[in-house]
Motif scaffolding. Structure first.
Motif, mmCIF file in Angstrom:
data_model
loop_
_atom_site.group_PDB
_atom_site.id
_atom_site.type_symbol
_atom_site.label_atom_id
_atom_site.label_comp_id
_atom_site.label_asym_id
_atom_site.label_seq_id
_atom_site.Cartn_x
_atom_site.Cartn_y
_atom_site.Cartn_z
ATOM 1 N N SER A 193 0.830 -1.208 0.000
ATOM 2 C CA SER A 193 0.000 0.000 0.000
ATOM 3 C C SER A 193 0.864 1.257 0.000
ATOM 4 O O SER A 193 0.563 2.219 -0.711
ATOM 5 C CB SER A 193 -0.921 -0.002 1.222
ATOM 6 N N TYR A 194 1.938 1.259 0.791
ATOM 7 C CA TYR A 194 2.842 2.412 0.813
ATOM 8 C C TYR A 194 3.513 2.608 -0.545
ATOM 9 O O TYR A 194 3.590 3.720 -1.059
ATOM 10 C CB TYR A 194 3.911 2.217 1.890
ATOM 11 N N ARG A 195 4.011 1.509 -1.104
ATOM 12 C CA ARG A 195 4.758 1.619 -2.355
ATOM 13 C C ARG A 195 3.865 2.094 -3.498
ATOM 14 O O ARG A 195 4.321 2.773 -4.419
ATOM 15 C CB ARG A 195 5.386 0.268 -2.706
ATOM 16 N N ARG A 196 2.594 1.744 -3.437
ATOM 17 C CA ARG A 196 1.663 2.153 -4.493
ATOM 18 C C ARG A 196 1.592 3.672 -4.632
ATOM 19 O O ARG A 196 1.319 4.196 -5.721
ATOM 20 C CB ARG A 196 0.275 1.579 -4.184
ATOM 21 N N PHE A 197 1.857 4.385 -3.530
ATOM 22 C CA PHE A 197 1.816 5.842 -3.579
ATOM 23 C C PHE A 197 3.206 6.478 -3.612
ATOM 24 O O PHE A 197 3.380 7.563 -4.163
ATOM 25 C CB PHE A 197 1.045 6.381 -2.370
ATOM 26 N N LEU A 198 4.192 5.814 -3.016
ATOM 27 C CA LEU A 198 5.517 6.423 -2.953
ATOM 28 C C LEU A 198 6.221 6.413 -4.304
ATOM 29 O O LEU A 198 7.004 7.331 -4.600
ATOM 30 C CB LEU A 198 6.377 5.705 -1.918
ATOM 31 N N ALA A 199 5.976 5.403 -5.114
ATOM 32 C CA ALA A 199 6.611 5.375 -6.434
ATOM 33 C C ALA A 199 6.167 6.556 -7.301
ATOM 34 O O ALA A 199 7.004 7.297 -7.840
ATOM 35 C CB ALA A 199 6.335 4.043 -7.121
ATOM 36 N N PRO A 200 4.843 6.805 -7.470
ATOM 37 C CA PRO A 200 4.449 8.000 -8.238
ATOM 38 C C PRO A 200 4.753 9.307 -7.502
ATOM 39 O O PRO A 200 4.916 10.350 -8.157
ATOM 40 C CB PRO A 200 2.936 7.820 -8.422
ATOM 41 N N GLN A 201 4.862 9.264 -6.180
ATOM 42 C CA GLN A 201 5.204 10.484 -5.438
ATOM 43 C C GLN A 201 6.619 10.944 -5.787
ATOM 44 O O GLN A 201 6.886 12.142 -5.894
ATOM 45 C CB GLN A 201 5.087 10.229 -3.938
#
Length: 317
Positions: free
Chosen positions: A184-192
């Motif tokens: 769940s974290y990686r799903r947002f941190l990559a595009p961030q």
């Protein structure tokens, strides 16, 4: 409508009511709105006089980290840790930022931990312009998430140390929970990371060179966390497979014990069942020593079966 508003002049921050937030004069006006509803949309449209596409971006229901240049300003959506645990798959709350020269709007649906950190930076006089405020948000979000990501790795380290434990079900739950959180974290941190890199490269003099460097540093930090989360996800998958193998071995050992016990009692059950029939003609049925003989024979057969399995090393498997 809950709001936090600051006027900043030469680094000096002064909190003002929402009614006075849009007055001209300060070097920077920061308007932070908590909650997204019709009142917020109406205020952004009518009072703040923002363009429709800006208001739509600030109040969108579904958001992912991104950065877009609109006219002489920029819109940035970032994801950070919420003050309260969120339900569903979106465990990180969003903050939507719209900045132009001398003015920044920020909108959140759920309160963010990073907002308090940014307020402290503003109050300390570290924010002078929109670039500083964008930088403060990017740095606060990544600084707040970094310990959480490190904790996920520590949880897996603990699970790896306890792999020989008998608490397999508890370990599997911990590993599964850690893996889901990492995904769940990686799903947002990559595009961030991509959004911050794009923000650092946007044209315009409202972002100073030092702001671009700090935003790039936050992007690198987000990239490092995304890589760490990918490593955590892969480690969690391997640990889960190992736990599944241990569980299968545990079941095999128990099944082996049950099989050995069944093999010991199988011939005994046949003999006792045979001599337990209520029919005439059973050999030695009338002899006084018959019970002792059958009991001794059963004991000898059971001992023989056990010795056979011991010599074949079945008990050590």
């Amino acid at each position: 409508m809950k709001a936090i508003c600051f006027h900043i002049d030469h680094g000096r921050a002064r909190e003002v009511p929402l009614e006075a937030a849009l007055q001209s004069g300060p070097d920077l006006a920061w308007i932070h709105l908590n909650g997204i509803d019709d009142e917020t949309r109406t205020w952004l449209h009518e009072t703040a006089a923002l363009d429709d596409y800006v208001v739509d971006a600030l109040t969108a229901t579904e958001t992912r980290p991104r950065c877009e240049a609109f006219g002489d300003g920029a819109f940035v959506n970032l994801r950070g840790r919420a003050k309260e645990e969120l339900d569903g798959s979106d465990i990180l709350a969003s903050v939507r930022l719209w900045g132009t020269r001398g003015r920044v709007f920020s909108v959140v649906r759920n309160p963010l931990v990073a907002v308090g950190m940014v307020k402290a930076e503003v109050a300390a006089g570290h924010v002078h312009d929109p670039g500083d405020l964008f930088t403060a948000f990017a740095a606060a979000i990544t600084a707040d998430l970094d310990p959480d990501v490190a904790d996920l790795g520590d949880q897996l380290d603990t699970c790896e140390e306890r792999l020989d434990s008998t608490q397999i079900f508890e370990l599997r739950r911990t590993v599964s929970r850690t893996r889901i959180t990492a995904i769940s974290y990686r799903r947002f941190l990559a595009p961030q990371r991509t959004a911050l890199e794009k923000l650092a490269a946007l044209p315009g003099d409202w972002l100073a060179d030092d702001d671009r460097l700090h935003i790039s540093a936050a992007a690198d930090r987000a990239a490092r966390m995304a890589e760490e989360l990918e490593s955590i996800r892969e480690r969690a998958a391997l640990i889960h497979e190992t736990l599944s193998d241990l569980r299968a071995e545990q079941i095999d050992r128990r099944a082996l014990v049950i099989s050995i016990v069944a093999m010991v009692f199988l011939p005994l059950t046949f003999i006792t069942g045979l001599y337990g029939m209520n029919v005439k003609g059973l050999p030695y049925a009338e002899e006084p020593w018959a019970f002792d003989a059958i009991f001794g024979g059963c004991a000898a057969i059971a001992a023989g079966v056990v010795i056979y399995f011991v010599r074949r090393h079945w008990f050590s498997r």
